[in-house]
Each structure stands twice: as C-alpha cells, then as structure tokens.
Design an enzyme around this catalytic site. Structure first.
Site, mmCIF file in Angstrom:
data_model
loop_
_atom_site.group_PDB
_atom_site.id
_atom_site.type_symbol
_atom_site.label_atom_id
_atom_site.label_comp_id
_atom_site.label_asym_id
_atom_site.label_seq_id
_atom_site.Cartn_x
_atom_site.Cartn_y
_atom_site.Cartn_z
ATOM 1 N N ASP A 1 -0.785 3.290 0.013
ATOM 2 C CA ASP A 1 0.442 3.748 0.663
ATOM 3 C C ASP A 1 0.365 3.687 2.180
ATOM 4 O O ASP A 1 1.379 3.804 2.864
ATOM 5 C CB ASP A 1 0.699 5.220 0.283
ATOM 6 C CG ASP A 1 1.405 5.342 -1.044
ATOM 7 O OD1 ASP A 1 2.067 4.382 -1.460
ATOM 8 O OD2 ASP A 1 1.291 6.416 -1.664
HETATM 9 C C1 BGC Z 1 -1.661 9.730 1.953
HETATM 10 C C2 BGC Z 1 -1.671 8.858 0.744
HETATM 11 C C3 BGC Z 1 -0.509 9.164 -0.139
HETATM 12 C C4 BGC Z 1 0.780 9.159 0.657
HETATM 13 C C5 BGC Z 1 1.928 9.625 -0.195
HETATM 14 C C6 BGC Z 1 -0.336 9.635 2.654
HETATM 15 O O1 BGC Z 1 -0.322 10.510 3.758
HETATM 16 O O2 BGC Z 1 -2.715 9.367 2.814
HETATM 17 O O3 BGC Z 1 -2.881 9.060 0.029
HETATM 18 O O4 BGC Z 1 -0.419 8.195 -1.136
HETATM 19 O O5 BGC Z 1 0.696 9.982 1.781
HETATM 20 O O6 BGC Z 1 3.122 9.536 0.470
HETATM 21 C C1 NOJ Z 2 -2.154 8.766 -3.312
HETATM 22 C C2 NOJ Z 2 -0.877 8.334 -3.942
HETATM 23 O O1 NOJ Z 2 -0.428 9.323 -4.843
HETATM 24 C C3 NOJ Z 2 -1.042 7.011 -4.646
HETATM 25 O O2 NOJ Z 2 0.193 6.574 -5.152
HETATM 26 C C4 NOJ Z 2 -1.630 5.987 -3.724
HETATM 27 O O3 NOJ Z 2 -1.834 4.800 -4.472
HETATM 28 C C5 NOJ Z 2 -2.914 6.471 -3.113
HETATM 29 N N1 NOJ Z 2 -2.740 7.742 -2.497
HETATM 30 C C6 NOJ Z 2 -3.481 5.480 -2.092
HETATM 31 O O4 NOJ Z 2 -2.725 5.470 -0.930
#
Ligand code: BGC
Ligand code: NOJ
Length: 811
Positions: A483
């Site tokens: 993400d």
């Molecule tokens: C986090 C990710 C997560 C995302 C969700 C980010 O701040 O680092 O792990 O998937 O937020 O929106």
């Molecule tokens: C947490 C999110 O829930 C997931 O959708 C994502 O793939 C990972 N972070 C990596 O960014």
C-alpha cells in the site's frame, strides 16, 4: 525472556505477570458479539461493527496504557485491588492470566482472598459472561465488598470521542433490581440497548461515572469504592456507567460465585417500549434468565470449547517439533479465525473506527480459514465480489454492516482483482463446490447488472490484460499489495492521503509483483475454466500468462533478482541501478511461487539474493537498502524511518512467500529456517525484544536499520496469519488441496522426521503418515492410499469414504 508459558493441553497461553511488555490480548466471540480483552482486564466490547455499535469505552493514546476495561474491584478493609491488577495496580500476592480459545481466565489473590474470573461469549448469544469466584483462603472470617465497573460507549465510537457538545447531554439508563440498562439514543433512531446484570441481589448500584470515581479521579481511585458505598444514582447525560456493589462475608475456606452478564438487545421498531419512556425488557429478561447459575455458565463454556475443538480439529499434526504442533493445531488456526471475524478493524493497533473490510485483505484471510468454515467463506466471497466494478476493478474496502464499497478510498489498487481469483480458487479447491461460480453476483451492489461469479473472475483477469504499461507489465494504479508504494501519487503536503492523493492511475508505473500474481492466479483461473469445460477460455488465459512470463523475463529481471516496479518516469524500482531500495521481497516471493524462473535457475538466484541481502536473525526484510529520505515519486514507503513498516521492516506477511518459494525449488531446510524466524512459539523466549503476544503473529518486526531491531508491532490482524498457515500446512507439511483431491508433497528440513497429519477435507477424514527414512527435503517416492499404491501426489477424492488412511514415503 518469557512472561508466561504455553499450556498445550488446555490450548492456553499462561501469563504469569501483569507487567508484560505490551498488553497481551485475546478475542472473545465467534459470530456477532465481540470483546477484546487484555491480560490486565483492559479492552472493549462491540456488536458486529466496532465503529457503529461500540458498547463499552476504551481510551486510546492514554498516558496510562490500556485503560478502560471491564473491571472488578475488591475492597478488603482499606485495601482495594483488582484480580487483573489494573486499574488500581495494587500489588497482588499472586496473579495469572490464561488466554484460551475464545475465553480468558484470571486468578489474583491478595491478603488471603483469591478472586478467579472466567470470561467468554457463548457461541450463539450476544452476551459476555463472567464468572467471579471469591474464596477466603485464610483462617478467619472476612467481610469484603465486590464492585463491578463498565463505562458505556454512546454507540458510535468515533462520534463518542469527539462530539461532546451533544453527547454530554444524551446519556440515559434504567435500573431494575440487579440489571442496569444503557439506553442512550433509544428514544430516537436506535432500536438497541445494552444490559449489565449479575445473578445476585445487590447492595447498591451506580450509573454516573462522576459519582463512581469522583470528578477528578481516575479509575484507579474510585471515590465510591474507597467510601465502600455506591449511591444508587440514575445518571442524566454526562458519562453513563454501570457498577454493582455486593457485600460479602466469607468464613475461612468459604467460596462464593457470581455470574455477570453484559448483553446487547435489539427490539422490533414497533415493540420498543413497555410503557412511555420505559424500554421493553422482554428479550433482555429472556437472555439473562439463561445464565442465572454457575452450572449454566459452565455448560455454555463447555459448548464453546467443543465448538472450537471441532474447528481446530480439521487440521492436526503430530510431529517431534512442539512449536509446529502448537502453532498449527492451536494458535495459527485461531488467529486465522480472528482475522476472519475482525478483518483489519479492531485490535490494539487498529482502532475499530478506521478501515472497514479490505478487498485484498479479506480474500487473503480466506486462504487461512476456508478449511475451517467453508460455508462462511462462500458467503464472504459473494460479499467481496459484490463490491467489484463492472470493468473488473474493485472498491479497496467495504463496510461490514452495509456490505457496500467504501467510496472514500475508492478503487485503483490494481492487485485487488486478482485476489478474488485467489480466494475463489482456494474455496473450490477446498470444497469442490463449483456451484459458487454460477451464483449471480452484482457489481457495485447493483443487481441490475449482475453476472455469474465466473464472469467476475474473467473481468478480474481481463482488468490486468487491459491495463498494461510500456513494458507490457501490469499498471500499478494507486498501489499493489504494498500500500505504501505510491508511484502515481506525488504527495507533497502533510495530511494528504499517500494512497488517495493525485490520480488513481498513471499510464506508465508498472508492477512486477502484479505480474507474478497474474501468472499464479491466471493459471488457477485457467484451471477453473477447464474444470467447467471452457477450454477455449483456458487457452486464451494461458496464452496471456505466457506473454506475461515473457515480459517478466525481459524487463522484470535485474540479473540477480526480480525488479519490483517501474515508476511514473519508467525508472526501475528495486534494482541494482537504484540508489536505495535495490531489492524488494515481494516479487521474489510471488514470481517464484508462480513458477517463474524455476526452470532456468533465476528462482534460485533470486532466493539466494534474498538470503544474502534481506535476511536477519528476526526475519526477512521487505527491502534494502532502506530509504533514508522521502522520495516523492515513491510515496509512503519512504515516509517511514528506516527499518520500520514498509521501509525495510520485516513485514511478516511476505516472509511465508519466501518460505513457500523455497519449497518450490525443494529447499526444505531454508523454507523452515524462514518459517522459524517469525514463528511466535519459536521466539517466545525473546519476548522482551519482540514484545507483542508470543502466541500470535504481528504484522511487522523492526528491521536491521531500526533502533529497536526485532521489536514487533501490529499483532493479531494481519494477512500473516493466513499466509503462514498456508505455508506450513500446504507447502512445508505439503498437504495441499487441489481441484481433484488432496495432494501430499512435503518439503521439510532433512531432520524434521516422520509426522502424522489428520486433515478433514470435503467431509472425509484423512489420516496421513509421512515417513522420511532417508532424510530428504522433498519428494514422495510412494503414496499408499488405504493400502493401494497410487501414482503421483494427488489422492483422488472419494466422497463415499468417511476415513482414508494414507502413508507417504519421502525419498
Ligand atoms: C500502512 C500499511 C497499510 C495502509 C492501509 C499504511 O499506513 O503502512 O501497512 O496497508 O496504511 O491504508
Ligand atoms: C496492511 C494492509 O492491510 C494490506 O492490505 C497491505 O497489503 C499491507 N499492509 C502492505 O502494505
């Protein structure tokens, strides 16, 4: 260092001090009613939706960590204490917390009084039950008092924390005998209320927080408890609470038991009142009457335990490795069920007021629980697919209560469509139920444009075919699985969403990770096409897959590993040409899992590079070298300090991808080495470094660049649970469900030894003995099914049998 121990016999983790490095929590509830409960009795309760139907308050970001829970105070002379230590933190003579599967037990003692709490949510009722047993362990009579305490949340947990100008005037309660009813907003648009009751006559109650605590006291010094007397106040506005007072005399050696019940009640719109302004209590009375005795409590708890035994018994291993046994048989499967129930909504790191259900998260969670609750997995797939758009793209999130796509975040995460194929394929491989493919499923919840689920999968696949960039690799959109790799966003100002700022798609930025997914799940989609007789579609799909493999080989290979992506200027991301972020874990795992490079040696090279450049003693980092400054063209990934989260943290979710990839090239020793590094039970004895619960996976462990290398965060709600279970059960232990039947093809360390697996598959119980006399890492030389030798690894499915006995000999 450890703060407790595993009790495998009882499927419990036993915490022996309240001063764990962080609150160590458990989840109560299996269907609609849930509680988060820490080892010091902190936490909160909600019905179905942690944001919209929050029953009790929790304090985030408080100076005293983990304040607010459902507390019991014991007043014994001038000493006031809590069996779970918080909130008074009075030093206890003894303390123990046992987190079990769907229940928790606390035992605390002080000055010869022992208090034992057992708490759980029954399988089918919207109520949390707590049995409190008080015993006088001393030699003389004791006169003590017991006070209960919960603080009501005014239902919408988000508004409850902000909208004081309104909320401080709306709190309302009723009290009848030993039951306190919380009915805020019931007079207007709500048709639900909460109850807190005890099965005994009480000596007082309180419903006003200020009266209970004193205006300037915290929960650690409640004025009314100190005075030994509740004032029987009916609150009006401000802060409604529920507290019962029970005065108790205990002879030496004597015990007494109470059952407390915290319940949620919903009434029909036309049946809300029993008299003007008096709520209709019929359903509450009926619910509470079921749990009036310790015997009723015990039998509901026994029912819960057998419900869980039934679920967890679907996959059972007996090996000489106690860590694998306990993680596979108990905790990993349990965590998969919790991620099914919570998605990413409510934990001690997810506030319950943030995101809804993730499209990709929910599809991946399914991989870990489909064998446990296939019917609910089926429902979940339909819910998820119903939020897909007609062009195959998808809302990134949807709300659990409405099941509608969330337009705040919208779509544009270009890996999402392929995860729907992954989840559906896993469901059909598990169940054999192809009828799901014929279900009529809407797009964006609009039934007028509904098609079969199979058509949804086609559109998922074609979305990628129709969205490729200059290197014939998939366009990344807002981001893919990572993400934080926001290649089209270019956010320059604080407060902008890294993911949603700027255009949702650019014509250039491409993802090699999605390319790997396309190969893997494209093939699984082709298998489904063949299974349903559409060979022409299967051929078309496989031709597209071949084109993608060619694109990966041409522009997705960096010489020693797979490139991660191309940015909006068509510059490589995750390449030796980069100044920082030269190698990323995701494409190494996903491309090899898809079989890319397995024949030409590139898979081995990529995995060797992972070992050389990304490995640490605490797990495999997501990338190296860490980004040391903010890269506008890369986005959130470079916003984190080096070593944390997506910027070179050990992202536990994709460690199993590397482990699985290792099994694809037959290296069982290395696959298991990677498995062990993040495996909670294996690292229990470094709990002072790791800090989160030693019985569940966390999303992230700080990487080598971080100050606190080895420290975990974001426990419980992570795709790590499902992927680790997939890894250990299907690839390392090698019991993999195919469309035709169970395949047996382990890839273990040479020294792992023989092991036995019991696996319930499509209603048939398979008892599988795996022998490894020559200590090989992979390869089944003979497979005996009910005494008959069969060719290959797949046991053809035969539903006429109840039990199948299998002996697989590796060599
Ligand atoms: C986090 C990710 C997560 C995302 C969700 C980010 O701040 O680092 O792990 O998937 O937020 O929106
Ligand atoms: C947490 C999110 O829930 C997931 O959708 C994502 O793939 C990972 N972070 C990596 O960014």
């Amino acid at each position: 260092m450890k703060y407790g121990f595993f009790d495998d016999q009882n499927k419990e983790y036993v915490i022996t001090t309240p001063k764990t490095p962080l609150p160590w929590i458990n989840y109560l509830g299996c269907k609609d009613f849930f509680t988060l409960l820490s080892n010091t009795c902190g936490g909160y309760t909600f019905y179905k939706d942690a944001k919209l139907l929050r029953m009790t308050r929790y304090r985030y970001n408080d100076t005293t960590p983990d304040t607010n829970g459902k507390y019991f105070y014991i007043k014994d002379g001038d000493t006031i204490w809590n069996p779970g230590w918080q909130p008074t933190k009075t030093a206890l003579d003894s303390y123990e917390c046992r987190h079990g599967i769907g229940y928790s037990k606390f035992t605390g003692s002080k000055n010869d009084i022992e208090a034992a709490l057992v708490t759980f949510v029954p399988v089918d009722d919207a109520v949390e039950l707590t049995k409190v047993t008080l015993t006088n362990k001393g030699t003389s009579k004791k006169d003590i008092q017991l006070f209960s305490y919960v603080e009501w949340c005014l239902w919408n947990a988000d508004d409850d924390m902000k909208n004081f100008q309104r909320n401080l005037s709306i709190g309302e309660v009723e009290v009848v005998d030993s039951t306190i009813y919380h009915k805020t907003e019931y007079r207007e648009r709500r048709n639900h209320y909460a109850v807190y009751s005890v099965n005994a006559k009480i000596d007082g109650f309180e419903t006003s927080r200020d009266e209970f605590r004193g205006a300037y006291n915290g929960p650690d010094k409640p004025a009314a408890v100190i005075a030994g007397k509740l004032n029987n106040t009916i609150c009006s506005g401000w802060y409604p609470i529920a507290s019962h007072q029970i005065n108790i005399s205990l002879e030496a050696g004597e015990s007494t038991t109470f059952v407390f019940a915290l319940g949620y009640i919903e009434n029909a719109e036309d049946d809300k009142w029993e008299a003007p302004s008096v709520i209709n209590k019929k359903k509450a009375t009926a619910l509470l009457s079921k749990y009036q005795t310790a015997e009723a409590f015990d039998s509901a708890l026994a029912e819960l335990c057998s419900y869980w035994d039934g679920l967890l018994g679907k996959f059972h291993i007996a090996s000489k490795d106690e860590h694998v046994n306990r993680m596979v048989n108990i905790w990993n499967q349990y965590q998969c069920m919790v991620t099914f129930n919570m998605s990413r909504s409510a934990s001690y790191y997810e506030s319950g007021i943030g995101r809804g259900m993730g499209f990709r998260d929910s599809c991946q969670d399914l991989l870990g629980f489909v064998h446990l609750i296939p019917d609910r997995a089926r429902e979940r797939i339909i819910d998820i697919a119903s939020t897909q758009f007609q062009d195959g793209s998808a809302y990134h999130q949807y709300q659990p209560l409405t099941k509608k796509g969330n337009s705040d975040i919208g779509s544009g995460f270009n890996d999402d469509p392929l995860w729907l194929i992954a989840g559906t394929s896993a469901y059909i491989r598990e169940t054999g139920d192809t009828s799901i493919l014929e279900e009529t499923v809407p797009y964006d919840n609009d039934m007028s444009v509904a098609t079969s689920l199979m058509e949804h999968l086609k559109r998922s696949f074609d979305y990628i075919v129709n969205h490729k960039g200059p290197h014939d690799l998939p366009l990344i959109g807002r981001a893919d699985w990572n993400d934080c790799l926001n290649l089209n966003c270019f956010s320059e100002h604080p407060g902008e969403s890294f993911q949603c700022f700027g255009p949702s798609e650019g014509p250039v930025a491409e993802s090699v990770f999605i390319a790997g997914m396309f190969v893997k799940y494209g093939r699984e989609y082709a298998d489904l096409c063949k299974l349903t007789g559409d060979n022409a579609e299967a051929d078309r799909v496989l031709a597209e897959v071949d084109k993608m493999i060619a694109a990966i080989e041409k522009d997705g290979w960096d010489g020693e590993w797979f490139v991660r992506a191309y940015d909006a200027y068509s510059k490589k991301v995750g390449s030796k040409e980069c100044e920082e972020g030269q190698i990323y874990i995701e494409p190494q795992g996903m491309c090899v899992m898809a079989g890319v490079g397995v024949d030409d040696g590139n898979a081995k090279k990529a995995l060797d590079s992972v070992k050389e450049k990304l490995d640490t003693k605490y797990g495999v980092m997501i990338l190296q070298p860490a980004y040391t400054r903010y890269h506008l063209e890369l986005g959130e990934i470079s916003s984190y300090p080096p070593g944390y989260k997506e910027n070179a943290g050990i992202f536990c979710h994709n460690n199993p991808w590397i482990s699985i990839a290792e099994t694809c090239i037959g290296r069982g020793d290395r696959a298991f080495e990677v498995y062990k590094k993040t495996c909670p039970s294996y690292i229990e004895n470094i709990s002072e470094i790791h800090r989160t619960e030693p019985y569940v996976y966390s999303q992230m462990v700080a990487g080598a660049d971080a100050k606190f290398h080895g420290e975990a965060k974001n426990s419980w709600l992570t795709g790590t649970a499902a992927w680790t279970f997939t890894n250990i059960s299907q690839y390392i232990l090698g019991i993999y469900p195919t469309l035709e039947g169970l395949s047996v093809n382990p890839c273990t360390p040479a020294e792992f030894g023989d092991f036995n697996v019991t696996r319930v598959y499509r209603g048939v119980t398979y008892n599988i003995a795996i022998k490894n006399p020559n200590k090989v890492q992979k390869g089944v030389a003979s497979l005996l099914v009910d005494g008959q030798e069969i060719q290959g690894n797949i046991i053809p499915f035969d539903g006429s049998k109840k039990t199948v006995n299998v002996v697989a000999t590796m060599s």
